[in-house]
Design an enzyme around this catalytic site. Structure first.
Site, PDB file in Angstrom:
ATOM      1  N   GLY A  93      76.886  79.508  41.104  1.00  0.00           N
ATOM      2  CA  GLY A  93      75.439  79.637  41.074  1.00  0.00           C
ATOM      3  C   GLY A  93      75.009  80.938  40.429  1.00  0.00           C
ATOM      4  N   GLY A  94      73.694  81.133  40.359  1.00  0.00           N
ATOM      5  CA  GLY A  94      73.171  82.330  39.733  1.00  0.00           C
ATOM      6  C   GLY A  94      73.470  83.597  40.503  1.00  0.00           C
ATOM      7  N   PHE A  95      73.735  83.470  41.824  1.00  0.00           N
ATOM      8  CA  PHE A  95      73.923  84.660  42.640  1.00  0.00           C
ATOM      9  C   PHE A  95      75.275  84.698  43.335  1.00  0.00           C
ATOM     10  CE2 PHE A  95      69.255  83.734  42.877  1.00  0.00           C
ATOM     11  CZ  PHE A  95      68.908  84.661  41.917  1.00  0.00           C
ATOM     12  N   ASP A 215      62.209  75.459  43.752  1.00  0.00           N
ATOM     13  CA  ASP A 215      63.212  75.282  42.693  1.00  0.00           C
ATOM     14  C   ASP A 215      63.835  73.890  42.757  1.00  0.00           C
ATOM     15  OD1 ASP A 215      64.534  76.139  40.435  1.00  0.00           O
ATOM     16  OD2 ASP A 215      66.159  77.116  41.517  1.00  0.00           O
TER      17      ASP A 215
END
Length: 373
Positions: A93-95, A215
């Site tokens: 994921g992005g994080f 989101d």
């Protein structure tokens, strides 16, 4: 008095005066500096809400979390993930990274280890704890617990077997095992998936303190063994009260799914923003076209997917929009037209003209009492 002698005396007097002034200043500065160094430092207090550095996160601070949230020890997670082996990574994921793991209890879970140096990851951790950690619904991924040790922030969820909707729409590759081959989703399965997402969102929006996901997109919808939809990734979610809006100085969401009011700078995120993103997801699952990829129109001009879809609906060309991999044999055109009509309602440019999610659920249920795969 002799002028020369007078000048000499004046010079000596000036020198003595300046020396006294510099001596006084030096003494004053030295005393102040000494006092400053001898003063004991003020005690710092920390708050989970305001600390700008996620590395300050500590075990003791976890005591501030809701005690009903289960805290899982780091040693258990190290054992379950074989010390976070790259072989067990199932998502990026992005994080942070997501690992598949089996706890000592025998439960198979997804372990999301957030990046230690990402402040946004720290905010995501808090958001998931404050939203997903306190709700339970058949169409929302289940939160198992968390781990907070030093700068490590880890979230544990139920493991959803078949991965994301995004993978099923666009990645038809096999992992080597014929049983894992991804076949095209049937029309009935797609409608059932959308119904599941609608049910999950309607539940969130109608809580006493409503939750805005902010989101909704194909990669945040997970599919279980029976292809039932589970909404995931609540890192941007916010709990709200009253008028069902959340004021933010930062734009949240994913381009292509983001409602126009967010793109144009509106600071208030609302449940109607989720409705718009859901409508985009409806168009996407039916057409298998990515919302953030431009489409070349018949005139040769590149336009957004949502513009193309709404134009096709207005021209009554819905059947030509369908993903080519959908078998047409058992399709009922009336159901397809109604599906696209609902998607068009949800993606209205004006938030006040979009239906609420509980209304969307009713409309979708009227398409078919029971859609089979």
């Amino acid at each position: 008095m002799d002028p020369t002698l007078q000048a000499i005396i004046s010079a000596i007097a000036s020198f003595i005066l300046l020396s006294l002034i510099f001596t006084f200043i030096y003494f004053l500065c030295h005393t102040t500096s000494k006092h400053h160094h001898q003063t004991p430092p003020r005690r710092r207090t920390r708050s989970i809400q305001t600390t700008p550095n996620p590395s300050f996160f500590s075990i003791t601070e976890s005591q501030l979390f809701d005690p009903s949230l289960k805290q899982i020890q780091m040693l258990d997670l190290v054992n379950a993930t074989r010390n976070f082996s790259p072989d067990l990574i199932v998502g990026d994921g992005g994080f942070g990274l997501v690992y598949k793991a089996t706890l000592s209890t025998g439960a198979t879970v997804a372990v999301k280890k957030l990046s230690a140096d990402a402040f946004q990851g720290y905010r995501e951790f808090r958001a998931e704890m404050e939203t997903l950690g306190k709700i339970k619904h058949d169409n929302i991924v289940e939160f198992f617990g968390y781990c907070a040790t030093g700068s490590d922030r880890i979230l544990i969820y139920e493991f959803i077997e078949k991965g994301s909707l995004d993978q099923w729409l666009y990645d038809m590759s096999s992992t080597g095992d014929m049983s894992s081959l991804r076949l095209p989703l049937s029309w009935g399965t797609r409608v059932n998936i959308i119904k599941g997402v609608a049910n999950g969102l309607a539940y969130m929006h109608n809580l006493e303190r409503a939750i805005i996901h902010r989101d909704i997109k194909a990669s945040n919808v997970l599919l279980d063994e029976g292809f039932k939809a589970h909404i995931a990734d609540f890192g941007l979610a916010r709990r709200i009260e009253g008028s069902h809006l959340h004021v933010s100085t930062q734009v949240a969401g994913t381009m292509g799914y983001m409602p126009p009011e967010y793109v144009y700078g509106a600071t208030a995120a609302t449940v109607m923003g989720d409705v718009y993103s859901f409508g985009i997801l409806m168009f996407e699952i039916a057409t298998c076209r990515r919302p953030n990829w431009p489409i070349k129109s018949e005139s040769g001009k590149e336009i957004r997917m949502v513009e193309w879809a709404i134009k096709m609906v207005s021209e009554k060309r819905e059947m030509k929009m369908l993903d080519a991999s959908v078998l047409k044999d058992d399709l009922k055109e009336k159901e397809v037209l109604e599906f696209f009509r609902i998607a068009t309602l949800c993606t209205n440019e004006s938030p006040k003209y979009r239906p609420r999610m509980n209304e969307v659920v009713k409309l979708l249920n009227q398409i078919q009492d029971e859609t089979t795969t």
